[in-house]
Design a protein around this motif. Structure first.
Motif, PDB file in Angstrom:
ATOM      1  N   ARG A  74     -68.991  13.744  56.154  1.00 18.14           N
ATOM      2  CA  ARG A  74     -69.575  14.413  54.797  1.00 18.14           C
ATOM      3  C   ARG A  74     -68.905  15.880  54.397  1.00 18.14           C
ATOM      4  O   ARG A  74     -68.401  16.261  54.535  1.00 18.14           O
ATOM      5  N   ALA A  75     -69.539  16.120  53.257  1.00 21.85           N
ATOM      6  CA  ALA A  75     -68.711  17.352  52.921  1.00 21.85           C
ATOM      7  C   ALA A  75     -68.928  18.487  53.929  1.00 21.85           C
ATOM      8  O   ALA A  75     -70.012  18.477  54.489  1.00 21.85           O
ATOM      9  N   GLY A  76     -67.817  18.954  54.425  1.00 23.47           N
ATOM     10  CA  GLY A  76     -68.157  20.285  54.991  1.00 23.47           C
ATOM     11  C   GLY A  76     -67.588  19.897  56.570  1.00 23.47           C
ATOM     12  O   GLY A  76     -67.740  21.347  57.146  1.00 23.47           O
ATOM     13  N   GLU A  77     -67.215  18.773  56.889  1.00 22.45           N
ATOM     14  CA  GLU A  77     -66.889  18.419  58.561  1.00 22.45           C
ATOM     15  C   GLU A  77     -65.750  17.899  58.606  1.00 22.45           C
ATOM     16  O   GLU A  77     -65.134  17.870  57.274  1.00 22.45           O
ATOM     17  N   VAL A  78     -65.167  18.064  58.895  1.00 25.68           N
ATOM     18  CA  VAL A  78     -63.914  17.495  59.512  1.00 25.68           C
ATOM     19  C   VAL A  78     -64.085  16.495  60.517  1.00 25.68           C
ATOM     20  O   VAL A  78     -64.935  16.552  61.930  1.00 25.68           O
ATOM     21  N   VAL A  79     -63.883  15.399  60.258  1.00 22.20           N
ATOM     22  CA  VAL A  79     -63.829  14.034  61.148  1.00 22.20           C
ATOM     23  C   VAL A  79     -62.084  14.173  61.428  1.00 22.20           C
ATOM     24  O   VAL A  79     -61.411  13.435  60.554  1.00 22.20           O
ATOM     25  N   ALA A  80     -62.133  13.366  62.773  1.00 26.49           N
ATOM     26  CA  ALA A  80     -60.913  13.281  63.433  1.00 26.49           C
ATOM     27  C   ALA A  80     -60.099  11.660  63.502  1.00 26.49           C
ATOM     28  O   ALA A  80     -61.403  11.142  64.160  1.00 26.49           O
ATOM     29  N   LEU A  81     -60.139  10.666  62.593  1.00 21.15           N
ATOM     30  CA  LEU A  81     -59.034   9.216  63.715  1.00 21.15           C
ATOM     31  C   LEU A  81     -58.329   9.416  64.469  1.00 21.15           C
ATOM     32  O   LEU A  81     -57.475   9.703  64.290  1.00 21.15           O
ATOM     33  N   ALA A  82     -58.519   9.098  66.107  1.00 24.74           N
ATOM     34  CA  ALA A  82     -58.285   9.552  67.321  1.00 24.74           C
ATOM     35  C   ALA A  82     -58.092   7.837  67.888  1.00 24.74           C
ATOM     36  O   ALA A  82     -58.395   6.694  67.438  1.00 24.74           O
ATOM     37  N   GLY A  83     -56.835   8.044  68.569  1.00 23.98           N
ATOM     38  CA  GLY A  83     -56.107   6.121  69.020  1.00 23.98           C
ATOM     39  C   GLY A  83     -54.483   6.551  69.221  1.00 23.98           C
ATOM     40  O   GLY A  83     -54.150   7.738  68.870  1.00 23.98           O
ATOM     41  N   LEU A  84     -54.504   5.600  70.508  1.00 24.46           N
ATOM     42  CA  LEU A  84     -52.935   5.484  71.059  1.00 24.46           C
ATOM     43  C   LEU A  84     -51.870   5.178  69.241  1.00 24.46           C
ATOM     44  O   LEU A  84     -52.101   3.927  68.550  1.00 24.46           O
ATOM     45  N   VAL A  85     -50.228   4.765  69.824  1.00 21.73           N
ATOM     46  CA  VAL A  85     -50.107   4.758  68.395  1.00 21.73           C
ATOM     47  C   VAL A  85     -49.985   3.520  67.960  1.00 21.73           C
ATOM     48  O   VAL A  85     -50.271   2.765  69.787  1.00 21.73           O
ATOM     49  N   GLY A  86     -50.212   3.157  67.155  1.00 21.15           N
ATOM     50  CA  GLY A  86     -50.550   1.386  67.157  1.00 21.15           C
ATOM     51  C   GLY A  86     -51.558   0.852  66.652  1.00 21.15           C
ATOM     52  O   GLY A  86     -52.348  -0.119  66.810  1.00 21.15           O
ATOM     53  N   ALA A  87     -52.749   2.105  66.782  1.00 19.76           N
ATOM     54  CA  ALA A  87     -53.886   1.423  67.174  1.00 19.76           C
ATOM     55  C   ALA A  87     -54.424   1.493  65.665  1.00 19.76           C
ATOM     56  O   ALA A  87     -55.155   0.242  65.197  1.00 19.76           O
ATOM     57  N   GLY A  88     -53.737   1.914  64.625  1.00 18.48           N
ATOM     58  CA  GLY A  88     -54.019   1.321  63.119  1.00 18.48           C
ATOM     59  C   GLY A  88     -54.964   2.260  62.060  1.00 18.48           C
ATOM     60  O   GLY A  88     -55.201   2.389  61.370  1.00 18.48           O
ATOM     61  N   ARG A  89     -54.525   3.395  62.949  1.00 19.81           N
ATOM     62  CA  ARG A  89     -55.515   5.118  62.145  1.00 19.81           C
ATOM     63  C   ARG A  89     -54.689   4.708  60.766  1.00 19.81           C
ATOM     64  O   ARG A  89     -54.997   5.005  59.687  1.00 19.81           O
ATOM     65  N   SER A  90     -53.366   4.832  61.110  1.00 19.43           N
ATOM     66  CA  SER A  90     -52.234   5.796  59.355  1.00 19.43           C
ATOM     67  C   SER A  90     -52.618   4.531  58.429  1.00 19.43           C
ATOM     68  O   SER A  90     -52.329   4.499  57.272  1.00 19.43           O
ATOM     69  N   GLU A  91     -52.683   2.506  59.451  1.00 14.34           N
ATOM     70  CA  GLU A  91     -52.508   1.827  57.681  1.00 14.34           C
ATOM     71  C   GLU A  91     -54.358   1.643  57.531  1.00 14.34           C
ATOM     72  O   GLU A  91     -54.692   1.265  56.713  1.00 14.34           O
ATOM     73  N   VAL A  92     -55.428   2.285  57.860  1.00 10.86           N
ATOM     74  CA  VAL A  92     -56.782   2.583  57.843  1.00 10.86           C
ATOM     75  C   VAL A  92     -56.909   3.695  56.653  1.00 10.86           C
ATOM     76  O   VAL A  92     -56.881   3.447  55.368  1.00 10.86           O
ATOM     77  N   ALA A  93     -56.160   4.930  56.812  1.00  8.87           N
ATOM     78  CA  ALA A  93     -55.784   5.515  55.666  1.00  8.87           C
ATOM     79  C   ALA A  93     -54.817   5.419  54.519  1.00  8.87           C
ATOM     80  O   ALA A  93     -55.749   5.768  53.144  1.00  8.87           O
ATOM     81  N   ARG A  94     -54.269   5.075  54.215  1.00  7.18           N
ATOM     82  CA  ARG A  94     -53.321   4.349  53.413  1.00  7.18           C
ATOM     83  C   ARG A  94     -54.066   2.822  53.002  1.00  7.18           C
ATOM     84  O   ARG A  94     -53.883   2.834  51.869  1.00  7.18           O
ATOM     85  N   ALA A  95     -55.154   2.174  53.512  1.00  8.27           N
ATOM     86  CA  ALA A  95     -55.503   1.499  52.628  1.00  8.27           C
ATOM     87  C   ALA A  95     -56.779   2.232  51.665  1.00  8.27           C
ATOM     88  O   ALA A  95     -57.100   1.566  50.821  1.00  8.27           O
ATOM     89  N   VAL A  96     -57.429   3.003  52.651  1.00 13.91           N
ATOM     90  CA  VAL A  96     -58.138   3.873  51.868  1.00 13.91           C
ATOM     91  C   VAL A  96     -57.868   4.790  50.315  1.00 13.91           C
ATOM     92  O   VAL A  96     -58.455   4.746  49.731  1.00 13.91           O
ATOM     93  N   PHE A  97     -56.538   5.226  50.657  1.00 12.16           N
ATOM     94  CA  PHE A  97     -56.688   6.132  49.519  1.00 12.16           C
ATOM     95  C   PHE A  97     -56.142   5.188  48.443  1.00 12.16           C
ATOM     96  O   PHE A  97     -55.467   5.734  47.361  1.00 12.16           O
ATOM     97  N   GLY A  98     -54.775   3.263  48.698  1.00  9.59           N
ATOM     98  CA  GLY A  98     -54.757   2.797  47.964  1.00  9.59           C
ATOM     99  C   GLY A  98     -53.451   2.229  48.117  1.00  9.59           C
ATOM    100  O   GLY A  98     -52.983   1.783  47.350  1.00  9.59           O
ATOM    101  N   VAL A  99     -52.947   2.686  48.780  1.00  2.31           N
ATOM    102  CA  VAL A  99     -51.682   2.705  48.600  1.00  2.31           C
ATOM    103  C   VAL A  99     -51.123   0.878  49.446  1.00  2.31           C
ATOM    104  O   VAL A  99     -50.422   0.914  49.176  1.00  2.31           O
ATOM    105  N   ASP A 100     -51.909   0.644  50.555  1.00  2.00           N
ATOM    106  CA  ASP A 100     -52.283  -0.384  50.731  1.00  2.00           C
ATOM    107  C   ASP A 100     -53.743  -1.140  50.075  1.00  2.00           C
ATOM    108  O   ASP A 100     -54.402  -0.878  50.479  1.00  2.00           O
ATOM    109  N   ARG A 101     -53.292  -2.632  50.088  1.00  4.34           N
ATOM    110  CA  ARG A 101     -54.519  -3.488  50.408  1.00  4.34           C
ATOM    111  C   ARG A 101     -55.521  -3.762  51.329  1.00  4.34           C
ATOM    112  O   ARG A 101     -54.291  -3.577  52.876  1.00  4.34           O
ATOM    113  N   TYR A 102     -56.200  -4.476  51.265  1.00  6.74           N
ATOM    114  CA  TYR A 102     -56.950  -4.319  52.139  1.00  6.74           C
ATOM    115  C   TYR A 102     -57.554  -6.133  51.870  1.00  6.74           C
ATOM    116  O   TYR A 102     -58.384  -6.318  50.518  1.00  6.74           O
TER     117      TYR A 102
END
Length: 507
Positions: free
Chosen positions: A286-314
């Protein structure tokens, strides 16, 4: 737990005294001194731009000092190239190893020095056996015959260390060696470093991670603005004292984020899935908040971000920005909708290193700054100046290549590039990786300021203190799934790590 200096401290193997180095009008080193003792790990810390990289390049033979004295075992030292440094027994292990990917591990270790048999043919068996003995000394298992391509960063660094041992290196310089390693990989590297020290090597360890510095290193030297500040036993120091020496002031609050009053939902992710990578990921920011996506290396965090932005397809799911569906696999539409993505790897994905600071800062805005297809130089400079001033980018000239900036200032240029698009949702992936404590504090203040101004911030971070200090909510991923959501009040290291390792409650 910090290691103590050995009671019978041997004389230094390497001494640098009053080392100075300038590039034009910029003084990179101003009278630096350093002593490395055999059997010790010695930390070198300082903000980005403090002179650490220049000092490393002098030790590696890439730069000659303008003045000062260097001695090795009491004899004058002045390496005029990497070969001279290696011959003197100095090896530099960089953050990003440079192996030949199509050659075997053993071939990489002995490149240009392969053992020969009759008719000057390479003795493959002898080379393999020698590589195996080096890995035995290091206490690790890597197949000497396997190609370097596909090795993890951690294993590539171990190959570089084995190469250094093959040169009989007595001094190892390790420049941010754990920046891209998982916790388990970093612990294995620490075991290797301790083993090298026990065998009499001197290790210069450069890191922004204080937990590593205090756990591994016997002594610590601080640089600030190219000058020597202090050298002390780590056992006699605290993190706060080191930070004060690095920045020349107290860092009152490393994490200035305050609990936000959240507004409308600006980013909504519903049931996002990509086969073999992540599945059924749903969350909102939501507007005005910082939401952290946490997890260990390889959990899929960066991959989700890239998919949301459209760099990778889902394969399944939906992304909505301010209530409107966003078509998949289309970064241009994402930018138009108000999304911005600061990627994890600033050098490879966030910047064009050969281009100027001002060109990098305005890359995404080139169309808006053009008339009849021609980029207006004055408009580009004004836009770049506006954002680099706001982010306090330290650059001699905006026309200088961005490659000449420190890592922290490069990160600020990536942020400037995306903030210039005036986004509604900012996705930042590892925003402070590899940058110094002072610049980290500036980035944290900026993110808090942006959220306070109504931006929705999705932050991916592997640093738990950063997650806990900055986030209004923490979303924890494990093996491609979102397994827990924690409020700011609920989030602590135990709760996040339990969820990240698959032992916490599932959302």
């Amino acid at each position: 737990m910090s290691l103590d200096v050995r009671p019978t401290n041997p004389p230094p193997v390497l001494v640098l005294d009053q080392i100075r180095k300038s590039f034009g009008a910029i003084a990179a080193l101003r009278g630096v001194r350093l002593e490395l003792h055999p059997g010790e790990a010695h930390a070198l810390v300082g903000e980005n731009g403090a002179g650490k990289s220049t000092l490393v390049k002098i030790l590696a033979g890439a730069h000659l000092p303008d003045s000062g004295r260097m001695t090795l075992d009491g004899r004058p030292l002045l390496p005029r190239g990497p070969a001279d440094a290696r011959a003197a027994g100095i090896a530099v292990i960089h953050q990003e190893p440079t192996l030949f990917p199509d050659l075997s591990v053993a071939e990489n270790i002995f490149m240009g020095r392969q053992p020969l048999r009759g008719l000057r043919r390479i003795d493959t068996r002898a080379m393999r056996d020698a590589a195996e003995r080096l890995f035995e000394r290091l206490g690790v298992r890597i197949d000497p015959d396997r190609p370097a391509r596909g090795l993890s960063i951690a294993d590539q660094q171990l190959v570089e260390i084995a190469k250094a041992l093959s040169f009989d290196a007595q001094i190892l310089v390790m420049d941010e060696p754990t920046a891209a390693l998982s916790g388990v990989e970093a612990e294995r590297l620490f075991g290797v470093v301790r083993s090298l020290c026990e065998r009499g090597a001197a290790v210069l360890f450069i890191s922004h991670r204080f937990d590593e510095v205090f756990a591994l290193c016997h002594r610590l030297t601080v640089l600030r603005d190219g000058a020597w500040v202090s050298t002390d036993r780590t056992a006699d120091l605290t993190v706060d004292e080191v930070v004060r020496r690095m920045v020349g002031r107290d860092v009152d609050s490393r994490y200035p984020k305050r609990t936000a009053t959240a507004g409308e939902t600006l980013l909504e992710v519903r049931g996002l899935a990509r086969a073999g990578v992540f599945s059924d990921v749903s969350f909102a920011v939501r507007a005005g908040e910082v939401v952290a996506l946490a997890g260990l290396v390889g959990a899929g965090r960066s991959e989700v971000a890239r998919a949301v932005f459209g760099v990778d397809r889902y394969d399944a799911g939906e992304v909505r920005v301010a209530g409107r569906p966003l078509p998949p696999g289309n970064p241009r539409r994402a930018i138009a909708a108000g999304l911005a993505l600061v990627p994890e790897d600033r050098r490879q994905q966030g910047l064009v290193m050969e281009l100027s600071v001002e060109r990098n800062a305005t890359l995404v805005r080139r169309r808006a700054l053009s008339r009849l297809g021609l980029l207006l130089g004055g408009a580009e400079r004004a836009e770049a100046r506006r954002w680099t001033d706001r982010l306090r980018v330290k650059a001699a000239r905006l026309a200088a290549p961005v490659a000449t900036l420190s890592g922290g200032n490069q990160q600020k240029v990536v942020l400037a590039k995306w903030l210039a698009t005036r986004p509604r949702v900012l996705i930042v992936d590892e925003p402070t990786r590899g940058i110094d404590i002072g610049t980290k504090a500036e980035v944290h203040r900026l993110l808090a300021e942006l959220a306070g101004g109504g931006l929705a911030v999705l932050m991916i971070s592997s640093e738990l203190p950063e997650v806990l200090g900055m986030a209004d909510r923490v979303l924890v991923m494990h093996e491609g799934r979102l397994v827990r959501e924690l409020s700011r009040a609920e989030a602590d290291e135990t709760a996040v790590m339990f969820a990240a390792t698959g032992r916490g409650a599932t959302v």
